[in-house]
Design a protein around this motif. Structure first.
Motif, PDB file in Angstrom:
ATOM      1  N   MET A   1       0.854  -1.179   0.000  1.00 37.68           N
ATOM      2  CA  MET A   1       0.000   0.000   0.000  1.00 37.68           C
ATOM      3  C   MET A   1       0.896   1.237   0.000  1.00 37.68           C
ATOM      4  SD  MET A   1      -2.934   1.055   2.757  1.00 37.68           S
ATOM      5  CE  MET A   1      -3.616  -0.593   2.633  1.00 37.68           C
ATOM      6  N   ILE A   2       0.586   2.203  -0.828  1.00 41.77           N
ATOM      7  CA  ILE A   2       1.413   3.395  -0.992  1.00 41.77           C
ATOM      8  C   ILE A   2       0.689   4.620  -0.434  1.00 41.77           C
ATOM      9  CG2 ILE A   2       2.413   4.982  -2.687  1.00 41.77           C
ATOM     10  CD1 ILE A   2       3.083   2.605  -4.423  1.00 41.77           C
ATOM     11  N   PHE A   3       1.427   5.440   0.314  1.00 43.92           N
ATOM     12  CA  PHE A   3       0.932   6.714   0.824  1.00 43.92           C
ATOM     13  C   PHE A   3       1.827   7.829   0.294  1.00 43.92           C
ATOM     14  CE2 PHE A   3      -0.984   3.722   3.586  1.00 43.92           C
ATOM     15  CZ  PHE A   3      -2.071   4.325   4.219  1.00 43.92           C
ATOM     16  N   VAL A   4       1.226   8.971   0.003  1.00 45.86           N
ATOM     17  CA  VAL A   4       1.957  10.169  -0.392  1.00 45.86           C
ATOM     18  C   VAL A   4       1.406  11.350   0.382  1.00 45.86           C
ATOM     19  CG1 VAL A   4       2.570  11.723  -2.283  1.00 45.86           C
ATOM     20  CG2 VAL A   4       2.425   9.271  -2.701  1.00 45.86           C
ATOM     21  N   ASP A   5       2.292  12.098   0.988  1.00 49.42           N
ATOM     22  CA  ASP A   5       1.890  13.278   1.758  1.00 49.42           C
ATOM     23  C   ASP A   5       0.889  12.912   2.853  1.00 49.42           C
ATOM     24  OD1 ASP A   5       2.231  15.954   2.312  1.00 49.42           O
ATOM     25  OD2 ASP A   5       0.621  16.624   0.962  1.00 49.42           O
ATOM     26  N   GLY A   6       1.068  11.713   3.430  1.00 50.86           N
ATOM     27  CA  GLY A   6       0.234  11.278   4.533  1.00 50.86           C
ATOM     28  C   GLY A   6      -1.089  10.670   4.151  1.00 50.86           C
ATOM     29  N   THR A  11      -4.851   6.105  -8.215  1.00 50.67           N
ATOM     30  CA  THR A  11      -4.813   6.658  -9.569  1.00 50.67           C
ATOM     31  C   THR A  11      -6.201   6.619 -10.158  1.00 50.67           C
ATOM     32  OG1 THR A  11      -4.420   4.542 -10.645  1.00 50.67           O
ATOM     33  CG2 THR A  11      -2.491   5.724  -9.837  1.00 50.67           C
ATOM     34  N   ASP A  12      -6.367   7.310 -11.258  1.00 46.34           N
ATOM     35  CA  ASP A  12      -7.673   7.350 -11.919  1.00 46.34           C
ATOM     36  C   ASP A  12      -7.888   6.187 -12.865  1.00 46.34           C
ATOM     37  OD1 ASP A  12      -8.172   9.734 -10.611  1.00 46.34           O
ATOM     38  OD2 ASP A  12      -7.325  10.939 -12.249  1.00 46.34           O
ATOM     39  N   SER A  13      -6.807   5.391 -13.116  1.00 49.64           N
ATOM     40  CA  SER A  13      -6.905   4.367 -14.159  1.00 49.64           C
ATOM     41  C   SER A  13      -7.771   3.196 -13.737  1.00 49.64           C
ATOM     42  CB  SER A  13      -5.505   3.875 -14.543  1.00 49.64           C
ATOM     43  OG  SER A  13      -4.852   3.351 -13.396  1.00 49.64           O
ATOM     44  N   SER A  14      -7.580   2.690 -12.516  1.00 45.93           N
ATOM     45  CA  SER A  14      -8.358   1.538 -12.056  1.00 45.93           C
ATOM     46  C   SER A  14      -8.112   1.354 -10.580  1.00 45.93           C
ATOM     47  CB  SER A  14      -7.966   0.263 -12.813  1.00 45.93           C
ATOM     48  OG  SER A  14      -6.643  -0.084 -12.501  1.00 45.93           O
ATOM     49  N   ALA A  15      -8.888   0.455  -9.967  1.00 45.88           N
ATOM     50  CA  ALA A  15      -8.715   0.160  -8.550  1.00 45.88           C
ATOM     51  C   ALA A  15      -7.373  -0.509  -8.293  1.00 45.88           C
ATOM     52  CB  ALA A  15      -9.853  -0.726  -8.054  1.00 45.88           C
ATOM     53  N   SER A  16      -6.899  -1.268  -9.272  1.00 51.15           N
ATOM     54  CA  SER A  16      -5.617  -1.958  -9.154  1.00 51.15           C
ATOM     55  C   SER A  16      -4.763  -1.609 -10.359  1.00 51.15           C
ATOM     56  CB  SER A  16      -5.824  -3.477  -9.055  1.00 51.15           C
ATOM     57  OG  SER A  16      -6.582  -3.799  -7.913  1.00 51.15           O
ATOM     58  N   PRO A  17      -4.169  -0.422 -10.383  1.00 49.88           N
ATOM     59  CA  PRO A  17      -3.415   0.009 -11.564  1.00 49.88           C
ATOM     60  C   PRO A  17      -2.157  -0.816 -11.767  1.00 49.88           C
ATOM     61  CG  PRO A  17      -3.026   1.490  -9.728  1.00 49.88           C
ATOM     62  CD  PRO A  17      -4.097   0.538  -9.284  1.00 49.88           C
ATOM     63  N   GLN A  18      -1.682  -0.856 -13.005  1.00 49.67           N
ATOM     64  CA  GLN A  18      -0.429  -1.503 -13.317  1.00 49.67           C
ATOM     65  C   GLN A  18       0.724  -0.615 -12.854  1.00 49.67           C
ATOM     66  OE1 GLN A  18      -0.205  -4.664 -14.645  1.00 49.67           O
ATOM     67  NE2 GLN A  18      -2.418  -4.620 -14.255  1.00 49.67           N
ATOM     68  N   GLY A  19       1.915  -1.217 -12.773  1.00 50.05           N
ATOM     69  CA  GLY A  19       3.056  -0.474 -12.293  1.00 50.05           C
ATOM     70  C   GLY A  19       3.360   0.759 -13.118  1.00 50.05           C
ATOM     71  N   ARG A  20       3.179   0.655 -14.426  1.00 46.70           N
ATOM     72  CA  ARG A  20       3.465   1.801 -15.300  1.00 46.70           C
ATOM     73  C   ARG A  20       2.547   2.972 -14.961  1.00 46.70           C
ATOM     74  NH1 ARG A  20       6.229   0.477 -20.076  1.00 46.70           N
ATOM     75  NH2 ARG A  20       6.879  -1.705 -20.118  1.00 46.70           N
ATOM     76  N   ASP A  21       1.249   2.699 -14.811  1.00 44.21           N
ATOM     77  CA  ASP A  21       0.299   3.768 -14.496  1.00 44.21           C
ATOM     78  C   ASP A  21       0.600   4.377 -13.133  1.00 44.21           C
ATOM     79  OD1 ASP A  21      -1.030   3.127 -16.880  1.00 44.21           O
ATOM     80  OD2 ASP A  21      -2.258   1.616 -15.870  1.00 44.21           O
ATOM     81  N   THR A  22       0.916   3.519 -12.172  1.00 39.80           N
ATOM     82  CA  THR A  22       1.215   4.006 -10.826  1.00 39.80           C
ATOM     83  C   THR A  22       2.450   4.893 -10.838  1.00 39.80           C
ATOM     84  OG1 THR A  22       0.295   1.960  -9.915  1.00 39.80           O
ATOM     85  CG2 THR A  22       1.638   3.303  -8.448  1.00 39.80           C
ATOM     86  N   LEU A  23       3.491   4.465 -11.529  1.00 37.72           N
ATOM     87  CA  LEU A  23       4.725   5.235 -11.559  1.00 37.72           C
ATOM     88  C   LEU A  23       4.510   6.594 -12.212  1.00 37.72           C
ATOM     89  CD1 LEU A  23       7.716   5.515 -11.052  1.00 37.72           C
ATOM     90  CD2 LEU A  23       8.154   4.254 -13.165  1.00 37.72           C
ATOM     91  N   ILE A 187       9.051  -1.717  -9.079  1.00 35.92           N
ATOM     92  CA  ILE A 187       9.212  -1.406  -7.661  1.00 35.92           C
ATOM     93  C   ILE A 187       7.920  -0.829  -7.084  1.00 35.92           C
ATOM     94  CG2 ILE A 187      10.414   0.085  -6.012  1.00 35.92           C
ATOM     95  CD1 ILE A 187      12.912  -0.216  -7.775  1.00 35.92           C
ATOM     96  N   VAL A 188       7.340   0.167  -7.740  1.00 36.94           N
ATOM     97  CA  VAL A 188       6.129   0.785  -7.180  1.00 36.94           C
ATOM     98  C   VAL A 188       4.940  -0.175  -7.247  1.00 36.94           C
ATOM     99  CG1 VAL A 188       6.941   3.119  -7.696  1.00 36.94           C
ATOM    100  CG2 VAL A 188       5.527   1.922  -9.370  1.00 36.94           C
ATOM    101  N   GLU A 189       4.885  -1.017  -8.283  1.00 38.44           N
ATOM    102  CA  GLU A 189       3.810  -2.009  -8.356  1.00 38.44           C
ATOM    103  C   GLU A 189       3.888  -2.986  -7.182  1.00 38.44           C
ATOM    104  OE1 GLU A 189       2.028  -5.411 -11.425  1.00 38.44           O
ATOM    105  OE2 GLU A 189       3.932  -4.422 -11.848  1.00 38.44           O
ATOM    106  N   TRP A 192       2.850  -1.289  -3.993  1.00 38.44           N
ATOM    107  CA  TRP A 192       1.394  -1.120  -4.006  1.00 38.44           C
ATOM    108  C   TRP A 192       0.684  -2.387  -3.541  1.00 38.44           C
ATOM    109  CZ3 TRP A 192      -2.001   2.868  -5.443  1.00 38.44           C
ATOM    110  CH2 TRP A 192      -3.337   2.492  -5.624  1.00 38.44           C
ATOM    111  N   LYS A 193       1.183  -3.521  -3.974  1.00 37.38           N
ATOM    112  CA  LYS A 193       0.499  -4.783  -3.695  1.00 37.38           C
ATOM    113  C   LYS A 193       0.779  -5.331  -2.303  1.00 37.38           C
ATOM    114  CE  LYS A 193       0.271  -6.287  -8.531  1.00 37.38           C
ATOM    115  NZ  LYS A 193       0.723  -7.301  -9.524  1.00 37.38           N
ATOM    116  N   ARG A 194       1.859  -4.887  -1.661  1.00 36.14           N
ATOM    117  CA  ARG A 194       2.201  -5.414  -0.340  1.00 36.14           C
ATOM    118  C   ARG A 194       1.300  -4.805   0.736  1.00 36.14           C
ATOM    119  NH1 ARG A 194       6.941  -8.445   0.364  1.00 36.14           N
ATOM    120  NH2 ARG A 194       6.615  -8.054   2.587  1.00 36.14           N
ATOM    121  N   PRO A 195       1.100  -5.511   1.864  1.00 34.67           N
ATOM    122  CA  PRO A 195       0.177  -5.016   2.898  1.00 34.67           C
ATOM    123  C   PRO A 195       0.751  -3.890   3.757  1.00 34.67           C
ATOM    124  CG  PRO A 195       1.149  -7.119   3.573  1.00 34.67           C
ATOM    125  CD  PRO A 195       1.582  -6.887   2.155  1.00 34.67           C
ATOM    126  N   GLU A 196       2.080  -3.741   3.807  1.00 26.15           N
ATOM    127  CA  GLU A 196       2.647  -2.684   4.636  1.00 26.15           C
ATOM    128  C   GLU A 196       2.282  -1.309   4.083  1.00 26.15           C
ATOM    129  OE1 GLU A 196       5.120  -6.371   4.791  1.00 26.15           O
ATOM    130  OE2 GLU A 196       4.485  -5.045   3.166  1.00 26.15           O
TER     131      GLU A 196
END
Length: 749
Positions: A1-6, A11-23, A187-189, A192-196
């Motif tokens: 799970m990824i957090f930014v600025d707390g 992303t707007d692409s999907s509930a489970s975006p691919q690594g490219r979209d996330t990056l 890396i970001v994908e 995103w998928k890990r529970p931490e």
């Protein structure tokens, strides 16, 4: 799970975006853009042991430096900061635990290591607490998309084959993306998928870490960083030789050779012991292929090396080529990895009071084998057959050159063999269909687990067969019933028999057809010279039956092998007869093929690379060479009873313009060598004996014909050993002599 600025990132692409979209979305996030700008505004620290005062730390700081593909998790009570650099197309990943200051840093170079690599980093960081919140920094990996595709492909063919499968076409996705983008996306994908809960604090990669000159050429702003364990703050940094912690050259070599060491497939390299604050450099194996690269590439100019060996030639540090040459020099002087990692143990270093590193007092640094003769004297030789040594050279010929890839203890050598050992119960245990309850339900004795043969060979053989017969009968009955059912449907017919050559031992030398056949077989009968690595490729539904022979012990007679092949073929099975090398070169494949065809069973032969070809190629020995050898002759060192003694052909074999390859000739070589010399072959003729060729356990002895038999005894080579005799042996880059005659012949062509 990824957090930014707390806040949780989405992303707007999907509930489970691919690594490219996330990056892409992360790179555009205003908070991360601002964080990258702040990071780039920090002056880059040039770290040196001699200039440690630059850091304004007192007392002396404790740090850990990491090379490419390495990682370390450190305790803030023991280490003040962790750093890495040289991350041009690689990405440095730092993860900091705010609760306790535990810090993990990795230098990632391939998408293939990200999944396992992150698990390695987190194993000592999160204590299995999936609700843990962690700070993450990513630095490096500039926008490396380049039209210079050829140099990148050559580099990865040589040193990084697992980084990706490269298509040289203009539409190749890898060519469009470069190396940094797929790595960053992976890396970001994975984060995103890990529970931490990963709070990304710095994302200084790709466009955020790229500057361009007036011509449009791209360069990284930074290729390194250091992170403080007490604060979790990150600073751009570059490290010199004095600050890269211990064993720099060996650790650099591990990066390249780990790609061909299966034990490190998909993993980061273990380097540091968190509990003891020791550098614990885990062992890594290398083969003669790395030595071949070193001998060949060292002759190129600095500019050529930069273009061939870098994914980003214009962005490398000034000492890139120097570091490559230092690695090659080490490999040339230490071609046997066991000299660097005796007994496959890690290299351990502890801190000194002055801030340096040393091996712990009392550590056994001795080598368990005699030191290998230095190859530097003939390093000017290569697979391109360069000019011979001049008469004024200080080169001193030696009688032989040994590469002892196993202990000199014969028993340990036997137990570490990649080949199936004679009469060992372990062989039958790997045949997973073995009648497991036979031991408890039968009064039959159980074969010994020792690899040495008991005195009663016949009883042992009978016991082995007795253990297997019940399951063989069951399998045969099942196949017959299946055949009968198919016969009622009009599909009845005999099965297929394949004689398959597996090559000299390296599983990568299998043909694609051989691999396909062993994946679909019902039953495989395999010989002693089929390596365990090849057997590991057999399909999960197949039954394995060992039918190998060695001097004084035949697990099955040849007649019994014939009957087994016939019985299972008639029952409709797909039967594969696995043989080392090529089935029709000293493999008795012709006898089995002739017997089955007389019984109306069609036999398909799948050739393998015979040991002569595979081993000669591995050593850089051309079996024929214009002006040196115009023919090659294969000779078996022994024959069946009643056959012609191969030693009687010595008169015809003593041809100085021919290459002689002796299979199974350890016991008869002394007599053969004497007869060859007696019939006119020069006693100074180059020769090499190779044990377990093309496998990681390969050992070899180079010597002249007059000395080779004694050198084999001294080196304690065991079967299987192949012997090559002829002037072409001196064309190998590993040949220790300055062979003037051969060199002049080659130079004159």
């Amino acid at each position: 799970m990824i957090f930014v600025d707390g806040l949780p990132f989405s992303t707007d692409s999907s509930a489970s975006p691919q690594g490219r979209d996330t990056l892409v979305a992360l790179l555009e996030h205003p908070a991360l853009v601002e964080a990258s700008n702040s990071f780039k505004a920090i002056p880059e620290r040039r770290f040196s042991v001699r200039e440690e005062s630059v850091l304004d730390t007192s007392p002396r700081s404790k740090w850990v430096y990491l090379f490419q593909r390495e990682y370390a998790t450190v305790d803030p009570a023991l280490v003040d900061f962790v750093g890495t650099d040289e991350a041009t197309t690689c990405i440095g990943v730092a993860i900091w635990n705010p609760r306790n200051g535990m810090t993990s840093v990795a230098h990632m170079d391939s998408p293939n290591i990200v999944d396992t690599g992150l698990s390695q980093m987190l194993s000592l960081l999160v204590d299995h607490n999936t609700d843990m919140e962690l700070d993450v920094h990513l630095v490096g990996g500039f926008e490396d998309v380049s039209t210079n595709v050829c140099s990148r492909i050559l580099y990865f063919v040589i040193d990084f084959p697992e980084h990706g499968n490269y298509n040289t076409g203009s539409e190749s996705q890898e060519n469009l993306d470069g190396y940094s983008f797929p790595l960053g996306a992976k890396i970001v994908e994975t984060l995103w998928k890990r529970p931490e809960k990963f709070h990304i604090r710095t994302l200084c990669i790709l466009g955020h870490n790229t500057r361009r000159d007036p011509e449009g050429n791209a360069y990284p702003n930074f290729n390194g960083f250091m992170i403080g364990t007490s604060t979790g703050s990150i600073t751009p940094a570059i490290f010199d030789k004095t600050s890269r912690c211990p064993d720099e050259v060996v650790r650099r070599i591990r990066v390249s050779v780990s790609y061909e060491d299966s034990s490190w497939k998909g993993k980061l390299l273990e380097t540091y012991d968190t509990q003891t604050d020791h550098f614990k450099i885990a062992p890594c194996c290398w083969t003669l292929q790395q030595l071949h690269f070193a001998l060949s590439l060292q002759h190129y100019s600095d500019s050529e090396i930069l273009l061939m060996c870098s994914t980003s030639p214009s962005a490398e540090n000034p000492d890139f080529v120097e570091n490559m040459r230092r690695q090659w020099d080490y490999l040339i002087k230490h071609p046997d990895w066991r000299e660097t990692f005796p007994m496959k143990q890690p290299r351990i270093f502890e801190r000194t009071a002055e801030g340096g590193w040393r091996k712990p007092q009392g550590a056994d640094t001795s080598i368990s084998r005699s030191r290998i003769q230095s190859l530097s004297a003939f390093s000017s030789s290569s697979t391109h057959f360069r000019k011979p040594h001049s008469s004024s050279s200080s080169f001193n010929p030696i009688s032989s050159l040994r590469f002892n890839f196993t202990s000199s203890n014969s028993s340990s050598s036997s137990s570490s063999s990649p080949f199936t050992e004679k009469a060992s119960i372990e062989r039958y245990q790997r045949d997973h269909w073995l009648y497991k309850n036979q031991h408890s339900e039968s009064d039959q004795p159980v074969p010994t687990t020792c690899c040495s043969l008991p005195p009663d060979f016949d009883s042992l053989r009978e016991n082995d067969i007795a253990l297997q017969l019940p399951e063989l009968r069951n399998l045969l009955q099942v196949l017959r019933e299946k055949r009968q059912t198919e016969g009622d449907r009009g599909g009845c017919g005999p099965g297929n028999v394949f004689l398959v050559g597996t090559g000299p031992g390296d599983p990568e030398l299998l043909t694609m057809k051989a691999y396909r056949v062993i994946q679909t077989a019902d039953l495989l009968l395999y010989d002693r010279l089929v390596s365990n690595d090849v057997l590991d490729l057999v399909g999960s539904g197949a039954r394995l039956l060992y039918v190998g022979k060695t001097a004084g012990y035949h697990s099955r007679t040849q007649e019994e092998i014939h009957e087994l092949l016939l019985s299972f073929a008639e029952a409709g099975a797909n039967v594969v007869r696995l043989k080392g090398g090529d089935p029709l070169v000293f493999g008795r494949g012709g006898e089995e093929m002739d017997f089955l065809r007389q019984q109306g069973i069609e036999v398909n032969v799948i050739p393998g690379i015979t040991a002569a070809s595979g081993i000669a190629a591995n050593l850089g020995i051309p079996l024929t060479h214009r002006g040196v050898a115009n023919s090659v002759r294969f000779l078996t060192g022994h024959s069946r009873k009643g056959g012609t003694d191969p030693l009687f052909v010595a008169e015809n074999a003593a041809d100085p313009d021919s290459t002689l390859v002796v299979y199974m000739g350890l016991s008869t070589l002394p007599s053969l060598a004497q007869k060859l010399v007696h019939h006119g072959l020069s006693p100074n003729t180059p020769a090499v004996a190779v044990e377990r060729g093309t496998t990681p356990q390969q050992r070899m002895v180079f010597a002249e014909l007059k000395d080779v038999a004694d050198e084999i005894v001294s080196a304690e080579l065991v079967s299987p050993t192949l012997i090559i005799i002829g002037k072409v042996v001196a064309l190998s880059p590993l040949w220790p002599y300055a062979s003037k005659e051969v060199s002049c012949l080659v130079e004159a062509l």
